[in-house]
Design an enzyme around this catalytic site. Sequence first.
Site, PDB file in Angstrom:
ATOM      1  N   CYS A  49       0.831  -1.213   0.000  1.00 24.20           N
ATOM      2  CA  CYS A  49       0.000   0.000   0.000  1.00 24.20           C
ATOM      3  C   CYS A  49       0.862   1.259   0.000  1.00 24.20           C
ATOM      4  O   CYS A  49       0.533   2.252  -0.661  1.00 24.20           O
ATOM      5  CB  CYS A  49      -0.922   0.010   1.214  1.00 24.20           C
ATOM      6  SG  CYS A  49      -2.074  -1.371   1.263  1.00 24.20           S
ATOM      7  N   ARG A  86      -8.096  -4.730  -2.146  1.00 26.94           N
ATOM      8  CA  ARG A  86      -7.437  -3.721  -2.973  1.00 26.94           C
ATOM      9  C   ARG A  86      -8.314  -3.485  -4.209  1.00 26.94           C
ATOM     10  O   ARG A  86      -8.222  -4.190  -5.201  1.00 26.94           O
ATOM     11  CB  ARG A  86      -6.042  -4.235  -3.364  1.00 26.94           C
ATOM     12  CG  ARG A  86      -5.055  -3.134  -3.701  1.00 26.94           C
ATOM     13  CD  ARG A  86      -3.699  -3.729  -4.063  1.00 26.94           C
ATOM     14  NE  ARG A  86      -3.118  -4.549  -3.024  1.00 26.94           N
ATOM     15  CZ  ARG A  86      -2.517  -4.085  -1.925  1.00 26.94           C
ATOM     16  NH1 ARG A  86      -2.438  -2.782  -1.721  1.00 26.94           N
ATOM     17  NH2 ARG A  86      -2.002  -4.904  -1.035  1.00 26.94           N
TER      18      ARG A  86
END
EC number: 1.11.1.24
Length: 221
Positions: free
Chosen positions: A56, A133
Amino acid sequence: METEAIENIPRVCLPQIGAPAPDFKANSTFGPIKLSDYRGKWVVLFSHPGDFTPVCTTEFIAFTQVYTSFVERNVQLIGLSVDSNPSHLAWVENIYKTTGVEIPFPIIEDKDMRIAKLYGMISPAETSTSAVRAVFIIDDKQILRLILYYPLEIGRNIQEIIRIIDALQTVDKYKVLAPANWYPGMPVIVPPPKTYPELKQRLKNVEGYTCTDWYLCYKKV
């Protein structure tokens, strides 16, 4: 037994492509925001599994490195995870201290998972309550145009997201279709005839087109 296990997994309701994007209000690293406040701009709403995670972090840095490309396309970036706002702020500050990259877009606090559930970001097949995600591209009329899901182990291709926005904005502007592997400057597809009279007219008038056959014609825009 395996079939029963699959049937017992709760179904996730996803917003539909081509339908209005579900509106929401939320607190963020830039203060309170509301999706409908961005009407007139395109929005890339993307979720991440958690703050202070390596993949991330690389994604947020990558988004920031091409942030002006999104601004030039009238696109607002909005991040989201189920972490708290203090966690977001600490993570953003840590990214700045360790890499010199300052995140220029808001990250939504979604501790109650309200928005994550609204957009189908929580996978019932995962043991964690972290948001998957995901990427949601919403146009300037607040219509959901695209949904992308990535496995937790793989980061997003930011250039592909920009390419998709270019394609969506081009097909909207010129009422055309984008072929495989299309990039700006390449020929686009002319929508095929929908009736037999239109087909006959297409065969008579192909000026300005490069046609493989009546249903597959290209042109420059």
